[in-house]
Design an enzyme around this catalytic site. Structure first.
Site, PDB file in Angstrom:
ATOM      1  N   SER A  36      -6.519  28.727 -65.338  1.00  0.00           N
ATOM      2  CA  SER A  36      -5.053  28.770 -65.387  1.00  0.00           C
ATOM      3  C   SER A  36      -4.504  29.976 -66.122  1.00  0.00           C
ATOM      4  CB  SER A  36      -4.504  27.498 -66.049  1.00  0.00           C
ATOM      5  OG  SER A  36      -5.014  27.355 -67.358  1.00  0.00           O
ATOM      6  N   ASP A 327       3.643  26.561 -72.946  1.00  0.00           N
ATOM      7  CA  ASP A 327       3.485  25.110 -73.010  1.00  0.00           C
ATOM      8  C   ASP A 327       2.408  24.826 -74.062  1.00  0.00           C
ATOM      9  OD1 ASP A 327       1.060  25.655 -71.752  1.00  0.00           O
ATOM     10  OD2 ASP A 327       1.678  24.891 -69.798  1.00  0.00           O
ATOM     11  N   HIS A 330      -0.826  27.260 -72.771  1.00  0.00           N
ATOM     12  CA  HIS A 330      -0.799  28.598 -72.171  1.00  0.00           C
ATOM     13  C   HIS A 330       0.166  29.544 -72.880  1.00  0.00           C
ATOM     14  CE1 HIS A 330      -1.924  25.736 -68.898  1.00  0.00           C
ATOM     15  NE2 HIS A 330      -2.884  26.642 -68.742  1.00  0.00           N
TER      16      HIS A 330
END
Length: 352
Positions: A36, A327, A330
């Site tokens: 991610s 978040d 990340h």
């Protein structure tokens, strides 16, 4: 005050453009593998709960449009592509909005939630690393049809490859106790197991033509907001056990890189350090214009990511530039830009 004449300004502009053109000629594409931290939206196209193709993700893109990047804006790989004189966004391979004409200048195979261990990708039903390699093979077939064999071979060989992976193997797999790896291996043995998987992967893409590769080390994973939250009973600080694992893994990764460079002719595999950089920002946030190092900007910032980070939360911050994390897992676009600049000064410098 000294002024710059128009002829001198024009000369600087020409030199800048020629520098970008030279970089682009040397590096015709940026090709991305990983999780991610670099997924540009591939998870949008698969059946998984781990997605970010909705607001407030992407809110700081021009037009405020979510793309599937786990960020408020661009990823480090996007900034890297732009620095090479290539498009400012590296497109996701599975995004139907893009074609091989776009992918010839850059392509992302990464999938949020994946890892070096196949068992990691099973946790949230995302794309395993071996499948990313299969997509790379498929991409090369399309590239040969689009550009011809000679040009396609040149693109693959001269491209800059960015690999960012490994965090999920520890935080989503080993330490979450969901796959059984914690019973099968000690943490040191699991590190070795992952290094072997990294060796297999790097050898595979080398045999497929990759030569200029930047492999990102693990960051201070014990300092992610989600991990601080789980450490609330001990004061909510960084989990040193996890940070030590990251440091130990990085040492082993650098040893692997040295071995592979010695054994695979023509391989330019470089280590991209991020651990110390993140810690410097955490320890001296005001030096970087950062005000919050413990929580993410989205929602409460303590545990939310993916669908828990939605546009209806009244707690989402107004200015993500004051945060390290977007978040609970990340980094913000600001931090991504900084990490890209560091990679361009270190692991990617010789390719510019």
């Amino acid at each position: 005050m000294a002024t710059t004449s128009f002829p001198n300004l024009f000369l600087h502009l020409l030199l800048g453009l020629s520098s970008l053109a030279a970089a682009s000629a040397r590096v015709p594409a940026v090709i991305v593998f990983g999780d991610s931290t670099v997924d540009a939206g591939n998870n949008n196209q698969i059946k998984t709960v781990l997605k970010s193709n909705f607001l407030p993700y992407g809110r700081d893109f021009t037009g405020g449009s979510p793309t599937g990047r786990f960020c408020n804006g661009r990823l480090a790989t996007d900034f890297i592509s732009e620095a090479f004189g290539l498009p400012p966004l590296v497109p996701a391979y599975l995004d139907p909005a893009y074609t091989i004409q776009d992918f010839a200048k850059g392509v992302c195979f990464a999938s949020a939630g994946t890892g070096l261990d196949n068992a990691t990708s099973d946790v949230l039903s995302v794309i395993p690393l071996w499948k990313e390699v299969e997509y790379f093979k498929e991409y090369q077939k399309k590239l040969r049809r689009h550009a011809g064999k000679a040009r396609a071979r040149n693109i693959v060989r001269e491209a800059a490859y960015v690999v960012s992976i490994g965090t999920n193997d520890f935080l989503e797999n080993y330490f979450l106790l969901v796959t059984g790896r914690f019973k099968q291996f000690t943490v040191e043995e699991f590190e070795d197991f992952l290094i072997d998987r990294a060796a297999d992967f790097l050898t595979a893409i080398y045999r497929l033509g990759a030569r200029k590769i930047s492999f990102t080390g693990l960051s201070a994973i014990g300092c992610l907001p989600l991990e601080r939250t789980t450490n609330a009973l001990q004061g909510g600080g960084c989990i040193e056990e996890y940070n030590k694992v990251a440091r130990d893994f990085n040492v082993k990764l650098q040893a692997l890189i040295a071995r592979l460079c010695a054994s695979l002719p023509g391989l330019k595999l470089r280590y991209s350090p991020v651990y110390d950089s993140l810690l410097r920002i955490i320890r001296s946030p005001s030096s970087y214009g950062i005000e919050n190092v413990e929580e993410g900007c989205c929602a409460t910032g303590k545990f939310e990511m993916g669908f828990l980070c939605d546009q209806w939360s009244p707690y989402t911050c107004e200015d993500a530039n004051k945060y390290i994390f977007w978040d609970a897992f990340h980094p913000t676009e600001k931090i991504n830009r900084m990490m890209a600049e560091q990679a361009l000064r270190t692991s990617l410098a010789e390719f510019l």
